[in-house]
Design a protein around this motif. Structure first.
Motif, PDB file in Angstrom:
ATOM      1  N   ILE A 164      47.276  51.165  34.002  1.00  0.00           N
ATOM      2  CA  ILE A 164      46.098  50.598  33.256  1.00  0.00           C
ATOM      3  C   ILE A 164      45.008  50.998  34.182  1.00  0.00           C
ATOM      4  O   ILE A 164      44.888  50.732  35.333  1.00  0.00           O
ATOM      5  CB  ILE A 164      45.985  49.044  33.178  1.00  0.00           C
ATOM      6  CG1 ILE A 164      47.326  48.495  32.344  1.00  0.00           C
ATOM      7  CG2 ILE A 164      44.714  48.416  32.443  1.00  0.00           C
ATOM      8  CD1 ILE A 164      47.303  46.905  32.406  1.00  0.00           C
ATOM      9  N   HIS A 165      44.126  51.598  33.386  1.00  0.00           N
ATOM     10  CA  HIS A 165      42.672  52.087  34.143  1.00  0.00           C
ATOM     11  C   HIS A 165      41.463  51.121  33.765  1.00  0.00           C
ATOM     12  O   HIS A 165      40.629  50.986  34.473  1.00  0.00           O
ATOM     13  CB  HIS A 165      42.188  53.386  33.567  1.00  0.00           C
ATOM     14  CG  HIS A 165      43.101  54.555  33.930  1.00  0.00           C
ATOM     15  ND1 HIS A 165      44.346  54.945  33.307  1.00  0.00           N
ATOM     16  CD2 HIS A 165      43.007  55.448  34.993  1.00  0.00           C
ATOM     17  CE1 HIS A 165      44.975  56.087  33.855  1.00  0.00           C
ATOM     18  NE2 HIS A 165      44.253  56.522  34.730  1.00  0.00           N
ATOM     19  N   ARG A 166      41.684  50.497  32.515  1.00  0.00           N
ATOM     20  CA  ARG A 166      40.491  49.583  32.003  1.00  0.00           C
ATOM     21  C   ARG A 166      41.047  48.433  31.318  1.00  0.00           C
ATOM     22  O   ARG A 166      42.026  48.695  30.449  1.00  0.00           O
ATOM     23  CB  ARG A 166      39.484  50.400  31.415  1.00  0.00           C
ATOM     24  CG  ARG A 166      38.149  49.543  30.831  1.00  0.00           C
ATOM     25  CD  ARG A 166      37.591  50.215  29.873  1.00  0.00           C
ATOM     26  NE  ARG A 166      36.600  51.188  30.418  1.00  0.00           N
ATOM     27  CZ  ARG A 166      36.301  52.212  29.311  1.00  0.00           C
ATOM     28  NH1 ARG A 166      36.659  52.437  28.245  1.00  0.00           N
ATOM     29  NH2 ARG A 166      35.264  52.949  30.054  1.00  0.00           N
ATOM     30  N   ILE A 167      40.322  47.256  31.684  1.00  0.00           N
ATOM     31  CA  ILE A 167      40.703  45.973  30.589  1.00  0.00           C
ATOM     32  C   ILE A 167      39.380  45.625  30.246  1.00  0.00           C
ATOM     33  O   ILE A 167      38.435  45.557  31.070  1.00  0.00           O
ATOM     34  CB  ILE A 167      41.232  45.074  31.645  1.00  0.00           C
ATOM     35  CG1 ILE A 167      42.784  45.176  31.693  1.00  0.00           C
ATOM     36  CG2 ILE A 167      41.318  43.507  30.805  1.00  0.00           C
ATOM     37  CD1 ILE A 167      43.501  44.468  32.855  1.00  0.00           C
ATOM     38  N   SER A 168      39.184  45.248  28.828  1.00  0.00           N
ATOM     39  CA  SER A 168      38.155  44.906  28.151  1.00  0.00           C
ATOM     40  C   SER A 168      38.044  43.474  27.637  1.00  0.00           C
ATOM     41  O   SER A 168      39.361  43.112  27.197  1.00  0.00           O
ATOM     42  CB  SER A 168      37.444  46.068  27.340  1.00  0.00           C
ATOM     43  OG  SER A 168      38.539  46.189  26.383  1.00  0.00           O
ATOM     44  N   GLN A 169      37.004  42.977  27.401  1.00  0.00           N
ATOM     45  CA  GLN A 169      36.986  41.737  26.873  1.00  0.00           C
ATOM     46  C   GLN A 169      36.194  41.941  25.799  1.00  0.00           C
ATOM     47  O   GLN A 169      35.192  42.710  25.701  1.00  0.00           O
ATOM     48  CB  GLN A 169      36.455  40.535  27.814  1.00  0.00           C
ATOM     49  CG  GLN A 169      36.176  39.243  27.328  1.00  0.00           C
ATOM     50  CD  GLN A 169      34.624  38.729  27.360  1.00  0.00           C
ATOM     51  OE1 GLN A 169      33.965  40.003  27.367  1.00  0.00           O
ATOM     52  NE2 GLN A 169      34.107  37.798  27.094  1.00  0.00           N
ATOM     53  N   GLY A 170      36.302  41.001  24.423  1.00  0.00           N
ATOM     54  CA  GLY A 170      35.439  41.082  23.475  1.00  0.00           C
ATOM     55  C   GLY A 170      34.528  40.131  22.927  1.00  0.00           C
ATOM     56  O   GLY A 170      33.723  40.212  22.197  1.00  0.00           O
ATOM     57  N   SER A 171      34.985  38.711  23.366  1.00  0.00           N
ATOM     58  CA  SER A 171      34.140  37.614  23.075  1.00  0.00           C
ATOM     59  C   SER A 171      32.748  37.611  23.733  1.00  0.00           C
ATOM     60  O   SER A 171      31.595  37.031  23.002  1.00  0.00           O
ATOM     61  CB  SER A 171      34.664  36.408  23.396  1.00  0.00           C
ATOM     62  OG  SER A 171      36.013  36.184  22.592  1.00  0.00           O
ATOM     63  N   GLY A 172      32.389  38.247  24.785  1.00  0.00           N
ATOM     64  CA  GLY A 172      31.068  38.150  25.420  1.00  0.00           C
ATOM     65  C   GLY A 172      31.032  37.541  26.756  1.00  0.00           C
ATOM     66  O   GLY A 172      31.560  36.733  27.100  1.00  0.00           O
ATOM     67  N   ILE A 173      30.150  38.082  27.601  1.00  0.00           N
ATOM     68  CA  ILE A 173      29.807  37.582  28.951  1.00  0.00           C
ATOM     69  C   ILE A 173      29.537  36.111  28.802  1.00  0.00           C
ATOM     70  O   ILE A 173      29.830  35.448  29.656  1.00  0.00           O
ATOM     71  CB  ILE A 173      28.956  38.367  29.777  1.00  0.00           C
ATOM     72  CG1 ILE A 173      29.396  39.903  30.007  1.00  0.00           C
ATOM     73  CG2 ILE A 173      28.303  37.645  30.858  1.00  0.00           C
ATOM     74  CD1 ILE A 173      28.306  40.862  30.136  1.00  0.00           C
ATOM     75  N   TRP A 174      28.686  35.937  27.875  1.00  0.00           N
ATOM     76  CA  TRP A 174      28.066  34.576  27.469  1.00  0.00           C
ATOM     77  C   TRP A 174      29.153  33.533  27.188  1.00  0.00           C
ATOM     78  O   TRP A 174      28.912  32.285  27.313  1.00  0.00           O
ATOM     79  CB  TRP A 174      26.957  34.523  26.678  1.00  0.00           C
ATOM     80  CG  TRP A 174      27.333  35.118  25.160  1.00  0.00           C
ATOM     81  CD1 TRP A 174      28.377  35.584  24.976  1.00  0.00           C
ATOM     82  CD2 TRP A 174      26.701  34.680  24.026  1.00  0.00           C
ATOM     83  NE1 TRP A 174      28.373  36.024  23.582  1.00  0.00           N
ATOM     84  CE2 TRP A 174      27.304  35.217  22.837  1.00  0.00           C
ATOM     85  CE3 TRP A 174      25.632  33.743  23.604  1.00  0.00           C
ATOM     86  CZ2 TRP A 174      26.986  35.278  21.521  1.00  0.00           C
ATOM     87  CZ3 TRP A 174      25.190  33.662  22.365  1.00  0.00           C
ATOM     88  CH2 TRP A 174      25.945  34.458  21.274  1.00  0.00           C
ATOM     89  N   MET A 175      30.270  33.953  26.812  1.00  0.00           N
ATOM     90  CA  MET A 175      31.259  33.014  26.675  1.00  0.00           C
ATOM     91  C   MET A 175      32.374  32.813  27.990  1.00  0.00           C
ATOM     92  O   MET A 175      33.147  31.958  27.755  1.00  0.00           O
ATOM     93  CB  MET A 175      32.267  33.676  25.420  1.00  0.00           C
ATOM     94  CG  MET A 175      31.697  33.702  24.120  1.00  0.00           C
ATOM     95  SD  MET A 175      31.320  31.929  23.514  1.00  0.00           S
ATOM     96  CE  MET A 175      30.576  32.256  21.914  1.00  0.00           C
ATOM     97  N   LEU A 176      32.037  33.123  28.746  1.00  0.00           N
ATOM     98  CA  LEU A 176      32.656  33.031  30.220  1.00  0.00           C
ATOM     99  C   LEU A 176      31.640  32.499  31.168  1.00  0.00           C
ATOM    100  O   LEU A 176      30.612  32.544  31.413  1.00  0.00           O
ATOM    101  CB  LEU A 176      33.093  34.341  30.934  1.00  0.00           C
ATOM    102  CG  LEU A 176      34.196  35.032  29.940  1.00  0.00           C
ATOM    103  CD1 LEU A 176      34.132  36.617  30.528  1.00  0.00           C
ATOM    104  CD2 LEU A 176      35.254  34.366  30.117  1.00  0.00           C
ATOM    105  N   THR A 177      32.484  31.493  32.011  1.00  0.00           N
ATOM    106  CA  THR A 177      31.622  30.762  33.103  1.00  0.00           C
ATOM    107  C   THR A 177      31.469  31.726  34.357  1.00  0.00           C
ATOM    108  O   THR A 177      32.278  32.804  34.688  1.00  0.00           O
ATOM    109  CB  THR A 177      32.339  29.634  33.785  1.00  0.00           C
ATOM    110  OG1 THR A 177      33.725  29.793  34.412  1.00  0.00           O
ATOM    111  CG2 THR A 177      32.563  28.590  32.719  1.00  0.00           C
ATOM    112  N   ASP A 178      30.649  31.522  35.254  1.00  0.00           N
ATOM    113  CA  ASP A 178      30.438  32.300  36.447  1.00  0.00           C
ATOM    114  C   ASP A 178      32.051  32.464  37.088  1.00  0.00           C
ATOM    115  O   ASP A 178      32.301  33.347  37.678  1.00  0.00           O
ATOM    116  CB  ASP A 178      29.611  31.936  37.671  1.00  0.00           C
ATOM    117  CG  ASP A 178      28.205  31.927  36.879  1.00  0.00           C
ATOM    118  OD1 ASP A 178      27.805  32.617  36.104  1.00  0.00           O
ATOM    119  OD2 ASP A 178      27.212  31.917  37.713  1.00  0.00           O
TER     120      ASP A 178
END
Length: 320
Positions: free
Chosen positions: A68-82
């Protein structure tokens, strides 16, 4: 490993023996481009919605030996806590995998009615100044927490973040990835995204092989493509074309999506079981595609693991 450009096409020996052989491939169709540091393809596991899903992906990748070179997320940064972002940064960093998080807000979740019409209006694009500001806020927050790749779905946001990168507001080695939901469908548009600051550009998975060749005649910017697309992007399954997609589209990120799966954006704990199950299956789909490449003698030319930068690309002149 062997050279993808010399791949055996599926079933060619049997079909040739039966007088049904295909015409020879034209060398003129092949992309002349590679990733910096060598290699013509990298891998990406998309829709990894938080630390728990990331842990499932990493465990399954180890079990099935999926690079694996890259893992991506789709919901958005604002849907994750620090703390969730930090955990994902640390876990991916331990494996030298690039983590890409989506900037938000986006038009499809906005109050604007046009996205709910048959024409879908402006789609995911950021509606108004405040939406652009939210995307910028996400970008600054994520990069301060160690995220090195940002996913964008708006041309104005892309240009703004590129200018911020050029000005040193976000780190110079931050990479900007264009979402499949606004992906260009012709070479002229592809070149515009490159010049706006894109470091990898997700094209729709229904582009033909000739379309990829046309794009590669005008741009060397890395291309992302779902080898299997989610249903809301068409549900296409193009595993048997992987070798030819690489030959035509390199440098190419092979994205292992999943059709016939429930939508999980925006992710929350109420979607946990489906999210973890589909995360695991995406890795398995990756193994199936890589096995096809190996069987057809086209598993060579993978970019070194840990590589993430796009190389020298063309840009519009920035201004203050």
């Amino acid at each position: 490993m062997t050279d993808a450009s010399a791949a055996r096409r599926p079933g060619e020996q049997v079909l040739a023996a039966l007088g049904l052989g295909a015409p020879d491939l034209s060398p003129a169709d092949a992309s002349p481009h590679t990733f910096p540091g060598g290699g013509r393809w990298r891998t990406e596991i998309p829709s990894c919605e938080g630390p728990e899903a990331l842990a499932v992906v990493l465990k399954e990748a180890s079990r099935l030996d999926v690079p694996i070179h890259r893992i991506s997320q789709g919901s958005g940064i604002w849907m994750l806590t620090d703390s969730e972002i930090t955990e994902m940064v640390e876990a991916s960093g331990e494996r030298d995998i690039e983590l890409c998080l989506f900037t938000g807000p986006r038009g499809t979740w906005d109050i604007g009615g046009s996205t709910r019409t048959d024409s879908r209006g402006a789609g995911l694009r950021a509606r108004g100044h405040d939406a652009v500001a939210g995307c910028v806020e996400d970008a600054v927050r994520a990069t301060e927490l160690g995220v090195k790749c940002l996913l964008v779905a708006d041309e104005g946001v892309l240009w703004t973040l590129h200018r911020a990168r050029a000005a040193g507001i976000i780190p110079a080695d931050t990479t900007l990835k264009v979402s499949a939901l606004i992906g260009p469908v012709n070479p002229a548009a592809y070149a515009v995204y490159e010049n706006l600051g894109a470091d990898s550009i997700n094209v729709p998975s229904d582009l033909t092989l000739d379309h990829l060749t046309e794009i590669r005649r005008v741009s060397a910017a890395p291309m992302d493509m779902y080898i299997e697309a989610p249903d809301d992007l068409g549900g296409y399954v193009r595993m048997y074309e992987v070798a030819e997609l690489i030959r035509r589209g390199a440098p190419l990120y092979l994205k292992f999506g999943l059709s016939k799966a429930p939508g999980i954006y925006p992710y929350g704990h109420h979607l946990r079981e489906a999210t973890l199950a589909t995360a695991k299956e995406r890795v398995r789909r990756g193994r199936l595609a890589l096995d096809l490449l190996a069987r057809h003698g086209a598993d060579g030319d993978m970019a070194p693991l840990g590589s993430r930068l796009p190389g020298e690309l063309r840009r519009f002149e920035t201004y203050s």
